[in-house]
Design an enzyme around this catalytic site. Sequence first.
Site, PDB file in Angstrom:
ATOM      1  N   LYS A   9       1.047  -1.201  -0.056  1.00 58.59           N
ATOM      2  CA  LYS A   9      -0.006  -0.025   0.071  1.00 58.59           C
ATOM      3  C   LYS A   9       0.978   1.184   0.046  1.00 58.59           C
ATOM      4  CE  LYS A   9      -3.902   2.034   2.699  1.00 58.59           C
ATOM      5  NZ  LYS A   9      -4.792   1.794   4.003  1.00 58.59           N
ATOM      6  N   SER A  83      -9.295   1.683   3.480  1.00 56.59           N
ATOM      7  CA  SER A  83      -8.678   2.541   2.293  1.00 56.59           C
ATOM      8  C   SER A  83      -7.365   1.695   1.577  1.00 56.59           C
ATOM      9  CB  SER A  83      -7.909   3.659   3.145  1.00 56.59           C
ATOM     10  OG  SER A  83      -7.082   2.836   4.283  1.00 56.59           O
ATOM     11  N   SER A 107      -9.735  -0.743   7.493  1.00 54.63           N
ATOM     12  CA  SER A 107      -9.068  -0.678   6.088  1.00 54.63           C
ATOM     13  C   SER A 107      -8.530  -1.886   5.809  1.00 54.63           C
ATOM     14  CB  SER A 107      -8.100   0.438   6.014  1.00 54.63           C
ATOM     15  OG  SER A 107      -8.876   1.658   6.268  1.00 54.63           O
TER      16      SER A 107
END
Length: 536
Positions: A9, A83, A107
């Site tokens: 990420k 996210s 997330s």
Amino acid sequence: MSGLQFAVKDNLDVQGLPTTAACPAFAYAATAHAAVVHKLLKAGASLLGKTNLDQFACGLNGTRSPFGAVPNAFDPAYVSGGSSSGSAYVVATGQVDFALGTDTAGSGRVPAGLNNIVGIKPSKGLISSRGLVPAAQSVDCVSIFARTVGTAARVLEAAMGYDALDPYSRDLVLARTAFPARFRFGVPSELVFFGDAAAEVAFQQAMQRLVEMGGTPVSIDYAPLAAAAALLYDSALVAERYAAVRGFFDAHADQVMEPVRSILAAGQGYSAADVFDAQARLRAYGQQAAAMWAGRSAIDLLLVPTAPTHYTIAQMQADPVVLNRNLGAYTNFVNLLDYAAISVPSSIRPDGLPFGITLIGPCGSDWQLAELGQRYHHASGMLQGAVDLPLPAPQSIPGLQPQAVARVAVVGAHLSGMPLNSQLTERQATLLASTLTAPDYQLFALPGTVPPKPGLLRVAPGLGRQIVVEVWEMPLAHYGSFVALIPAPLGIGTLALADGSTVQGFICEPQALQGATDISHFGGWRAYMASGSHAG
């Protein structure tokens, strides 16, 4: 880890690549790997690249990025969840074996549930967050996505460990024995699905599957958990999100997209006293919630939907705050209250969208959750991610000690549904199989026993029959107390089964069978009791 490929990420540093946190104006060139990236590379995994996210990891839907919304792996009209949207997508579509996300308010779980993959949200501080652009540093966790629990658990084993350079790292001792075979799982007393009937049905099916696996559902008061969750955005605790990027935000707020800008800006208006007040309220809710883990009615784990519904990208963009909050209905409290969690696939809804569940346990229950999560995932019969491959064989869960067990065959009053079956279940025994003995046994109804009991006798070949038995497995630690309950003339000996194997089981002393009625022709105790012959 050798041979596994992964993605990261883009709020975690990778040396030589920019870290953007999905905000181009914020981007900087990383001069070193994040601690967790370094550990995984050192363990032999290969890094393929970085993934998109909701800006500054602020969102649960995957649409809050200037680089574009991340589509769902099953239907591009729907949100991916966030996210950690990109990390979940590349795992679900088979582009990598695993990916790193982060989890502050869900997330690392919501994208897993919406894309039919596994998401491990470890205990806080178990994996170093050094080299992570924080969202709310005191509750941030590096999370792991994979298509199977076995792979995710291997990654966790390689990634975990104390880091003295991370102020929130902890040297945690994880539980090393699995949850009991007969476990208790909490279910919120009030469940909301925001009108999504398909999700509600899928959750009921998930509850039933856990029951079939040995679980007992227990209704728990969700009010303190919901109240704790609300503090994350609706109290001074949101100031921690502002503090994470304060220097940049104060100078470049116009470079932050909505609604992320408004969320961060909300943190500017609180005082230090407000923060202490919010922390005290959080601790009070935590004390109330702790009651579900304690006492005679304690639960072993908590079961919730990973996400209570699923929205299209268009729906989310039309109402980005309320619908995002709905996706986090069962996630926000987990890190705030210091729990561990794992999201696992559960079913495919009639509309073709995935539905996932989350198993939540106290801090340090990571391996226990993984073991139960793997069993649940395999019991679901689901395929991997969006690649339509069957699940591989279950893998051993690192860190768990194999439990010593004993197997025993029961033939009479200890059968399922019979009066003494509780002597097995109270000792965390589980039913392995209903089967037959070798054709070398006779079954007798013993006179004067309360409750009625049979006696099983092995006879010469050709003189006996096959008798129905159930084979149960229990922790060895409880086996002695079980055997101590068996009254003479019954005892435990070795039984031969129809498949040629042997198992410990109930036998009877031959002299006790004088005057007993031979009921072998019924083929088993249950058939004899159902016939009503014992009443005469």
